[in-house]
Design an enzyme around this catalytic site. Structure first.
Site, mmCIF file in Angstrom:
data_model
loop_
_atom_site.group_PDB
_atom_site.id
_atom_site.type_symbol
_atom_site.label_atom_id
_atom_site.label_comp_id
_atom_site.label_asym_id
_atom_site.label_seq_id
_atom_site.Cartn_x
_atom_site.Cartn_y
_atom_site.Cartn_z
ATOM 1 N N HIS A 100 0.780 -1.191 -0.055
ATOM 2 C CA HIS A 100 -0.020 0.203 -0.141
ATOM 3 C C HIS A 100 0.857 1.087 -0.065
ATOM 4 O O HIS A 100 2.028 1.050 0.421
ATOM 5 C CB HIS A 100 -1.032 0.009 1.208
ATOM 6 C CG HIS A 100 -0.161 -0.113 2.628
ATOM 7 N ND1 HIS A 100 -0.015 -1.087 3.272
ATOM 8 C CD2 HIS A 100 -0.010 1.095 3.330
ATOM 9 C CE1 HIS A 100 0.369 -0.708 4.351
ATOM 10 N NE2 HIS A 100 0.597 0.500 4.372
ATOM 11 N N HIS A 119 4.029 7.227 3.809
ATOM 12 C CA HIS A 119 4.795 5.934 3.705
ATOM 13 C C HIS A 119 4.583 5.097 2.456
ATOM 14 O O HIS A 119 3.221 5.124 2.231
ATOM 15 C CB HIS A 119 5.091 5.432 4.970
ATOM 16 C CG HIS A 119 3.899 4.658 5.362
ATOM 17 N ND1 HIS A 119 3.125 4.905 6.267
ATOM 18 C CD2 HIS A 119 3.316 3.092 5.211
ATOM 19 C CE1 HIS A 119 2.111 4.119 6.657
ATOM 20 N NE2 HIS A 119 2.119 3.066 6.062
ATOM 21 N N GLU A 132 7.679 1.070 5.282
ATOM 22 C CA GLU A 132 7.098 -0.004 5.919
ATOM 23 C C GLU A 132 7.525 -1.262 5.370
ATOM 24 O O GLU A 132 7.108 -1.397 4.181
ATOM 25 C CB GLU A 132 5.752 0.181 5.988
ATOM 26 C CG GLU A 132 4.847 -0.653 6.915
ATOM 27 C CD GLU A 132 3.524 -0.531 7.234
ATOM 28 O OE1 GLU A 132 2.688 0.064 6.527
ATOM 29 O OE2 GLU A 132 3.027 -1.165 8.121
HETATM 30 CO CO CO Z 1 1.072 1.417 6.272
#
Ligand code: CO
Length: 134
Positions: free
Chosen positions: A7, A79, A130
């Site tokens: 994502h 992020h 991440e």
């Molecule tokens: Co995230």
């Protein structure tokens, strides 16, 4: 080592307004808002054919995205999340290469119920990364 883009997370000052933009202007299917008190955010998930977008709004005191919104009041990309097969092996490899893992260095359970880690943006071209064990 990294796999799919899981994502892209976008910090927003007004989750309802941002959700309406994705739903009404961009024609996306959006989830109901989901409070994640352990992470200090409320999240709306937007499922796209090849990845997800997560809209993040601060939740509670000391939200980890508040400082970001203080610098970028209209919001912005916060992020990107890449999938890895083995998060501990990925962490150890990154540390060997001198990359900084944020926090305690131990994976936490993320918004999808899977272990995640964050990597220092200064080691990755100014982008908070991440990692999620897929
Ligand atoms: Co995230």
């Amino acid at each position: 080592m990294i796999g799919r883009l899981n994502h892209v997370a976008i910090a927003v000052p007004d989750l309802e307004k941002a959700s309406a933009t994705y739903r009404d202007v961009l024609g996306a299917t959006i989830s109901a808002p989901q409070a994640e008190p352990d992470h200090g955010v409320t999240v709306v998930f937007i499922e796209l054919p090849n990845t997800k977008i997560e809209l993040l709004e601060p939740l509670g005191e000391n939200s980890p995205i508040q400082a970001f919104l203080d610098r970028s009041p209209s919001g912005g990309i916060h992020h990107v999340c890449y999938e890895v097969d083995d998060i501990l092996a990925a962490r150890d490899r990154l540390k060997e290469q001198g990359a900084r893992v944020l926090g305690s260095g131990e994976p936490k359970i993320g918004a999808h119920g899977k272990p995640v880690l964050f990597l220092h943006p200064k080691d990755f071209n100014g982008t908070l990364v991440e990692l999620e064990q897929a």
